[in-house]
Design a protein around this motif. Structure first.
Motif, PDB file in Angstrom:
ATOM      1  N   GLN A 173       8.001   5.855 -11.959  1.00  0.00           N
ATOM      2  CA  GLN A 173       8.696   7.139 -11.884  1.00  0.00           C
ATOM      3  C   GLN A 173      10.072   6.986 -11.257  1.00  0.00           C
ATOM      4  O   GLN A 173      11.050   7.587 -11.722  1.00  0.00           O
ATOM      5  CB  GLN A 173       7.848   8.136 -11.085  1.00  0.00           C
ATOM      6  N   HIS A 174      10.153   6.198 -10.186  1.00  0.00           N
ATOM      7  CA  HIS A 174      11.461   5.968  -9.558  1.00  0.00           C
ATOM      8  C   HIS A 174      12.401   5.204 -10.483  1.00  0.00           C
ATOM      9  O   HIS A 174      13.610   5.469 -10.522  1.00  0.00           O
ATOM     10  CB  HIS A 174      11.269   5.197  -8.255  1.00  0.00           C
ATOM     11  N   LEU A 175      11.856   4.274 -11.250  1.00  0.00           N
ATOM     12  CA  LEU A 175      12.675   3.534 -12.212  1.00  0.00           C
ATOM     13  C   LEU A 175      13.187   4.458 -13.312  1.00  0.00           C
ATOM     14  O   LEU A 175      14.371   4.380 -13.704  1.00  0.00           O
ATOM     15  CB  LEU A 175      11.856   2.388 -12.794  1.00  0.00           C
ATOM     16  N   ALA A 176      12.327   5.339 -13.825  1.00  0.00           N
ATOM     17  CA  ALA A 176      12.767   6.299 -14.838  1.00  0.00           C
ATOM     18  C   ALA A 176      13.817   7.251 -14.273  1.00  0.00           C
ATOM     19  O   ALA A 176      14.785   7.614 -14.952  1.00  0.00           O
ATOM     20  CB  ALA A 176      11.562   7.080 -15.372  1.00  0.00           C
ATOM     21  N   PHE A 177      13.639   7.664 -13.014  1.00  0.00           N
ATOM     22  CA  PHE A 177      14.632   8.529 -12.366  1.00  0.00           C
ATOM     23  C   PHE A 177      15.970   7.812 -12.234  1.00  0.00           C
ATOM     24  O   PHE A 177      17.030   8.410 -12.453  1.00  0.00           O
ATOM     25  CB  PHE A 177      14.104   8.949 -10.994  1.00  0.00           C
TER      26      PHE A 177
ATOM     27  N   GLU B 186      17.014   0.137  -3.033  1.00  0.00           N
ATOM     28  CA  GLU B 186      17.158   0.572  -1.646  1.00  0.00           C
ATOM     29  C   GLU B 186      15.866   1.163  -1.100  1.00  0.00           C
ATOM     30  O   GLU B 186      15.572   1.038   0.095  1.00  0.00           O
ATOM     31  CB  GLU B 186      18.280   1.606  -1.544  1.00  0.00           C
ATOM     32  N   SER B 187      15.069   1.775  -1.949  1.00  0.00           N
ATOM     33  CA  SER B 187      13.812   2.370  -1.489  1.00  0.00           C
ATOM     34  C   SER B 187      12.777   1.322  -1.099  1.00  0.00           C
ATOM     35  O   SER B 187      11.836   1.641  -0.361  1.00  0.00           O
ATOM     36  CB  SER B 187      13.222   3.266  -2.590  1.00  0.00           C
TER      37      SER B 187
ATOM     38  N   HIS C  75       0.814  -1.214   0.000  1.00  0.00           N
ATOM     39  CA  HIS C  75       0.000   0.000   0.000  1.00  0.00           C
ATOM     40  C   HIS C  75       0.849   1.265   0.000  1.00  0.00           C
ATOM     41  O   HIS C  75       0.321   2.368  -0.154  1.00  0.00           O
ATOM     42  CB  HIS C  75      -0.916  -0.003   1.232  1.00  0.00           C
ATOM     43  N   LEU C  76       2.159   1.128   0.185  1.00  0.00           N
ATOM     44  CA  LEU C  76       3.039   2.301   0.211  1.00  0.00           C
ATOM     45  C   LEU C  76       3.571   2.666  -1.166  1.00  0.00           C
ATOM     46  O   LEU C  76       4.016   3.803  -1.369  1.00  0.00           O
ATOM     47  CB  LEU C  76       4.223   2.044   1.159  1.00  0.00           C
TER      48      LEU C  76
ATOM     49  N   THR D  79      14.572  -1.262   2.233  1.00  0.00           N
ATOM     50  CA  THR D  79      14.710  -0.618   3.538  1.00  0.00           C
ATOM     51  C   THR D  79      13.557   0.359   3.727  1.00  0.00           C
ATOM     52  O   THR D  79      13.294   1.186   2.843  1.00  0.00           O
ATOM     53  CB  THR D  79      16.050   0.136   3.644  1.00  0.00           C
ATOM     54  N   THR D  80      12.900   0.282   4.866  1.00  0.00           N
ATOM     55  CA  THR D  80      11.806   1.208   5.163  1.00  0.00           C
ATOM     56  C   THR D  80      12.364   2.594   5.435  1.00  0.00           C
ATOM     57  O   THR D  80      13.204   2.776   6.318  1.00  0.00           O
ATOM     58  CB  THR D  80      11.002   0.728   6.386  1.00  0.00           C
ATOM     59  N   GLY D  81      11.906   3.565   4.672  1.00  0.00           N
ATOM     60  CA  GLY D  81      12.425   4.911   4.778  1.00  0.00           C
ATOM     61  C   GLY D  81      11.526   5.820   5.602  1.00  0.00           C
ATOM     62  O   GLY D  81      10.473   5.404   6.106  1.00  0.00           O
ATOM     63  N   PRO D  82      11.926   7.074   5.756  1.00  0.00           N
ATOM     64  CA  PRO D  82      11.089   8.029   6.485  1.00  0.00           C
ATOM     65  C   PRO D  82       9.830   8.378   5.711  1.00  0.00           C
ATOM     66  O   PRO D  82       9.673   8.032   4.529  1.00  0.00           O
ATOM     67  CB  PRO D  82      12.009   9.243   6.654  1.00  0.00           C
TER      68      PRO D  82
END
Length: 479
Positions: free
Chosen positions: A380-384, A397-398, A371-372, A401-404
């Motif tokens: 979008q993250h893949l294109a970035f 890594e995103s 759900h996150l 690992t659970t980020g802020p």
């Protein structure tokens, strides 16, 4: 924009996404025309709604500040202009010293303008439930100060129509100097006073117990709450309610395993007391047996979950590495083509995403993070990552690992309403043992305050000669 206390709750809900995007994702290749889809229109309208938010209290404070600032800056100029407008024939000639004071007034007003703009006219970080005491006191002091100068100016200069223009200019210069000293006082009260830490605040999230510690200076409770919320979104891991359902389901399973049977039936009223006692003893004995076996069940459940996570993670890492290897081959092939046929990073991300979508979805489901991350955000993250030539490990890594909280979408933090709950007044300063809560819909932050102890250092002198020693060698030693 930062989340603020007692703000309006955004009524826009995030768009529903398909939970099976890992199975239904297809590749999109070729050059597509630039057009607005329905999702783009919804996203643009949502951004416009988020940016256009009416807060009457905030705009009223800004309007009052602007009015007070204009009165302050126009007052010295009015002191210099009014004598030339009302009794210009009776004024004495302004000499060289008087003209030099004009330059002094001009530069001091310019410095004061820049200083006030840097200190006061900054974008507000949050909306406070109560008034900022020190800022209100400074505004009141400035207003009384300017009114006092106007009263003296009206009685001693306007009524008598003073002819000494150099004295009038010096009077305006003294006003500007006093305003500069008040601005220095504002810097001390608003900025410098809170720099030295006096208190250590322990912030604990009520659901999962995540804890952070912050050292703060002499702040009010409401300003300390703003500092805590600003640090919360970058220091605390994102709140994941799905991780809390495991303990609840385990407790429900434990209670469901306790069964008590009444063999005599409900009609036997004469033996009701004995039946109740036997039921209590049976429940206690069953609970004891269940408790003895629950820790073994928990151990094996956690071990099985860790095994599944490692298995899903290994498959995901391999799938992403293969996809990025395919991207590098595509980039080498694209360099040989004409400039007009080169695929942009967005199209490249859509082309390789289906090869890793299923493995990524299974991993996110196993770790309860589905759900996150939506399919759109992952693409979008893949294109970035492709645009900036990032490695597969950097891309993963995103998700590994659970980020802020700030790492995720704005729907996680932008429209969240916080409520400050405190027994003491929120405008009072922090004290040793103060406790207050920052509550939102899903959870609350419990803040406890401890005063930093006074540190006493003692010095101990070490004689340099104490480190010296003499080595005496005998003839019998083999050195």
């Amino acid at each position: 924009t930062c989340p603020h206390l007692h703000s309006k709750v955004d009524t826009h809900l995030p768009l529903k996404q398909d939970d099976n995007w890992g199975e239904t994702t297809t590749a999109v290749t070729g050059t597509s025309e630039h057009s607005l889809s329905q999702e783009d229109i919804v996203r643009i309208s949502k951004d416009l709604d988020d940016s256009v938010g009416l807060d009457c209290k905030r705009y009223l404070n800004v309007a009052l500040s602007v009015i007070l600032g204009l009165v302050v800056f126009l007052t010295p100029l009015a002191f210099l202009i009014l004598p030339h407008l009302l009794w210009p024939d009776r004024l004495r000639a302004c000499g060289t010293a008087c003209e030099g004071l004009f330059i002094s007034v001009a530069f001091k007003l310019l410095i004061l303008l820049l200083a006030v703009w840097a200190l006061f006219f900054r974008p507000p970080r949050a909306g406070l439930p109560r008034i900022f005491v020190f800022r209100a006191l400074l505004a009141t002091l400035v207003l009384l100060f300017v009114l006092s100068y106007w009263l003296f100016y009206g009685v001693r200069i306007l009524d008598s129509q003073d002819e000494d223009y150099q004295g009038i200019v010096q009077y305006a210069v003294s006003l500007v100097d006093a305003l500069l000293f008040i601005h220095y006082l504002a810097i001390v009260l608003l900025e410098l006073r809170q720099l030295q830490p006096f208190f250590s605040l322990c912030v604990t999230r009520s659901t999962d117990g995540a804890t952070q510690h912050y050292n703060l200076g002499q702040l009010s409770i409401q300003r300390a709450a703003v500092v805590i919320l600003e640090n919360y979104y970058k220091d605390f891991p994102v709140h994941n309610p799905a991780l809390l359902t495991a303990s609840k389901s385990r407790a429900a399973k434990h209670l469901a395993g306790l069964k008590v049977y009444n063999v005599d039936g409900p009609g036997e009223n004469n033996a009701a007391a004995g039946i109740a006692q036997s039921q209590s003893r049976a429940m206690i004995a069953a609970a004891a047996r269940r408790r003895d076996s629950s820790h073994n069940e928990l151990y094996y459940e956690e071990a099985e979950h860790e095994r599944r996570v490692r298995k899903r993670r290994a498959r995901l890492v391999v799938a992403v590495e293969e996809a990025f290897t395919h991207i590098r081959r595509m980039q080498e092939e694209e360099q040989k083509k004409a400039p007009g046929d080169v695929m942009d990073p967005r199209e490249a991300a859509q082309a390789i995403f289906p090869s890793m979508a299923r493995a990524l979805q299974k991993y996110l489901r196993t770790t309860r993070q589905q759900h996150l991350h939506s399919m759109e955000s992952i693409q979008q993250h893949l294109a970035f990552s492709i645009t900036n030539n990032m490695t597969p490990k950097a891309f993963l890594e995103s998700y590994l690992t659970t980020g802020p909280t700030l790492q995720y979408g704005k729907d996680r933090w932008l429209a969240r309403q916080w409520t400050l709950i405190s027994e003491a007044s929120v405008t009072s300063g922090l004290k040793d043992g103060s406790v207050f809560l920052l509550k939102c819909i899903d959870f609350s932050l419990v803040v406890t305050t401890k005063k930093i102890p006074y540190i006493q250092l003692a010095e101990e002198f070490i004689d340099p000669k104490s480190h010296k020693f003499m080595l005496r060698l005998q003839s019998e030693t083999s050195v």
